[in-house]
Design an enzyme around this catalytic site. Structure first.
Site, short mmCIF file in Angstrom:
data_model
loop_
_atom_site.label_atom_id
_atom_site.label_comp_id
_atom_site.label_asym_id
_atom_site.label_seq_id
_atom_site.Cartn_x
_atom_site.Cartn_y
_atom_site.Cartn_z
N HIS A 73 0.83 -1.21 0.00
CA HIS A 73 0.00 0.00 0.00
C HIS A 73 0.86 1.26 0.00
O HIS A 73 1.89 1.30 0.67
CB HIS A 73 -0.96 0.01 1.19
CG HIS A 73 -0.29 0.01 2.54
ND1 HIS A 73 0.05 1.16 3.21
CD2 HIS A 73 0.11 -1.00 3.35
CE1 HIS A 73 0.61 0.86 4.36
NE2 HIS A 73 0.67 -0.45 4.47
N ASP A 75 -0.64 4.21 0.76
CA ASP A 75 -1.20 5.17 1.72
C ASP A 75 -0.46 5.06 3.05
O ASP A 75 0.16 4.03 3.35
CB ASP A 75 -2.72 4.97 1.89
CG ASP A 75 -3.08 3.58 2.41
OD1 ASP A 75 -2.40 2.61 2.03
OD2 ASP A 75 -4.04 3.47 3.20
N ASP A 104 6.59 1.65 6.87
CA ASP A 104 5.25 1.07 6.58
C ASP A 104 4.59 1.86 5.46
O ASP A 104 3.85 2.78 5.71
CB ASP A 104 4.42 1.10 7.86
CG ASP A 104 3.06 0.44 7.69
OD1 ASP A 104 2.85 -0.24 6.67
OD2 ASP A 104 2.21 0.61 8.57
N GLU A 137 -5.19 0.85 2.67
CA GLU A 137 -4.89 -0.21 3.62
C GLU A 137 -5.03 0.32 5.05
O GLU A 137 -5.56 -0.37 5.91
CB GLU A 137 -3.46 -0.73 3.42
CG GLU A 137 -3.22 -2.11 4.02
CD GLU A 137 -2.80 -2.06 5.47
OE1 GLU A 137 -2.88 -3.10 6.14
OE2 GLU A 137 -2.38 -1.00 5.96
N GLU A 138 -4.58 1.54 5.26
CA GLU A 138 -4.60 2.11 6.61
C GLU A 138 -5.99 2.61 6.99
O GLU A 138 -6.23 2.97 8.12
CB GLU A 138 -3.57 3.25 6.71
CG GLU A 138 -2.13 2.85 6.38
CD GLU A 138 -1.48 2.01 7.48
OE1 GLU A 138 -2.19 1.57 8.40
OE2 GLU A 138 -0.26 1.80 7.40
N GLU A 166 4.57 -5.72 4.07
CA GLU A 166 4.39 -5.09 5.38
C GLU A 166 5.67 -5.26 6.21
O GLU A 166 6.38 -6.26 6.06
CB GLU A 166 3.23 -5.77 6.13
CG GLU A 166 1.85 -5.41 5.62
CD GLU A 166 1.48 -3.96 5.88
OE1 GLU A 166 2.05 -3.34 6.80
OE2 GLU A 166 0.62 -3.45 5.14
N HIS A 355 4.10 3.91 12.17
CA HIS A 355 3.02 4.75 12.72
C HIS A 355 3.51 5.73 13.79
O HIS A 355 2.71 6.43 14.40
CB HIS A 355 1.87 3.90 13.29
CG HIS A 355 1.13 3.10 12.24
ND1 HIS A 355 -0.17 2.71 12.38
CD2 HIS A 355 1.52 2.62 11.04
CE1 HIS A 355 -0.56 2.01 11.32
NE2 HIS A 355 0.47 1.95 10.49
ZN ZN Z 1 1.27 -1.24 6.34
#
Ligand code: ZN
Length: 386
Positions: A73, A75, A104, A137-138, A166, A355
């Site tokens: 992903h 995003d 990520d 995805e997020e 991931e 994150h």
């Molecule tokens: Zn991810």
């Protein structure tokens, strides 16, 4: 053949502030890197009432089987906090690349693109390589990977094996791969009694002791002892609410919420049957009504160690000198959709800063992951697992 610098591509991707569900040019950057390598690229925009439109990219080179797919992903989660440098600046300081999405998982996408370039440059190509990249995805993951997979199936396009980029690693690149994930579901409990004056409790039916009894029963129950590939399942209460400010009123209603992370010994249905049974027991004892509301984020799945997982593990060992640990821990990922179509494993960068503020990844780690992906493509197409 075009060579690709994975670090420069990771920087270009990070410089697109693609906070879910925005794309901000991220897919254009990737497509711009893949096209010169011979990938045919298709942009798939999905939308549903009440959701924002999401752009996805499916790219493929080659016509033959097997089709090895990389899923990921572009995003990212919002930057939040106070960063030492621009979260979308992709600054490199002392050999470390900083930016939202560095771990990520924009750097892993860049690493796989660079690995595909290196593999294709060797010439002797068999089979096909695909990229399934989503911008959702997020977020809710409604207009992303699951829709692209359904679209591919409709077209008769069959993915044979898939790696999700991931950040699966812990301390060093390739020390851990994820071969499955636990399921996750949320349940809300509402206990209804009869409201009344505290001075006359006999005329009321207090839902609080009933809820307390139910919470105690559910929280005290051991779901299982774990399995060969999974930790024991867990049931955690996340909230308990009455919201009664009055000191002289017995409330009419009390609520609680719980989350279950479960392994392959359970399904959402079996867990609801268990909770329902406990709720009925308490309802009978107390005369209160108990309502349950569930929402399932994903069911448990595992790609059992076999030819494909073996091949992934040995490819990693050929670069790092050690076999990876197999994990099923952590939260959910898009692998939960892919597992319905083909064997899937997650292999990516160390996840320590995902994150977080000042998310970062060592430049050397991006290069090492690229080497691992090259080894994986070499081994896969040399001897495709059945
Ligand atoms: Zn991810």
């Amino acid at each position: 053949m075009t060579m690709l610098d994975p670090v420069a591509l990771a920087q270009a991707l990070i410089r697109c502030p693609s906070v879910t569900p925005r794309d901000e040019g991220a897919l254009d950057v990737l497509q711009g890197a893949l096209k010169p390598l011979g990938f045919s690229c298709q942009r798939l925009v999905f939308e549903e009432p009440g959701t924002e439109a999401v752009a996805n990219l499916y790219a493929r080179t080659g016509n033959g089987a097997p089709l090895f797919c990389f899923a990921g992903h572009t995003d990212v989660v919002p930057p939040g906090g106070q960063w030492k440098s621009d979260p979308f600046g992709a600054e490199i300081r002392d050999g470390v690349l900083y930016g939202r999405g560095a771990a990520d998982m924009k750097s892993a996408i860049a690493a796989f693109a660079a690995a595909a370039a290196r593999y294709l440059a060797k010439g002797a190509r068999k089979g096909s390589i695909g990229f399934l990249i989503t911008g959702d995805e997020e977020g809710d993951a409604i207009n992303g990977t699951c829709k692209v997979l359904a679209w591919l199936k409709d077209k008769g396009e069959r993915i044979d094996h898939c790696i999700v980029g991931e950040p699966s690693s812990v301390a060093a690149v390739g020390d851990t791969i994820k071969i499955g994930r636990r399921g996750s579901m949320n349940v809300r409990l509402t206990v209804k009694g009869v409201q009344g004056h505290v001075a006359y409790p006999a005329r009321a039916r207090n839902p609080i002791p009933a809820l307390a009894a139910l919470v105690t029963r559910l929280a005290g129950h051991k779901l299982d002892d774990g399995t060969a590939h999974f930790e024991p399942s867990t049931l955690s209460f996340t909230s308990i609410d009455v919201g009664n400010a009055a000191t002289n009123v017995i409330p009419g209603e009390a609520r609680a919420a719980l989350n279950i992370r479960f392994n392959e010994l359970h399904t959402p249905e079996s867990l609801m049957a268990f909770i329902n049974g406990e709720a009925e027991t308490i309802a009978k004892q107390t005369g209160c009504e108990i309502a349950l509301e569930q929402s399932v984020s994903g069911t448990a799945f595992v790609t059992k160690p076999g030819k494909f997982i073996d091949l992934v593990a040995k490819s990693i060992e050929s670069v790092t000198g050690r076999l990876p640990d197999f994990s099923t821990g952590g939260g959910t990922s898009d692998a939960r959709f892919i597992t319905d179509y083909c064997p899937v494993a997650e292999l990516g960068l160390p996840n320590a800063t995902m994150h977080k503020t000042d998310e970062c990844i060592a430049v050397a780690d991006i290069q090492r992951l690229t080497d691992i992906y090259v080894a994986l493509l070499d081994a896969y197409f040399k001897n495709p697992p059945q």
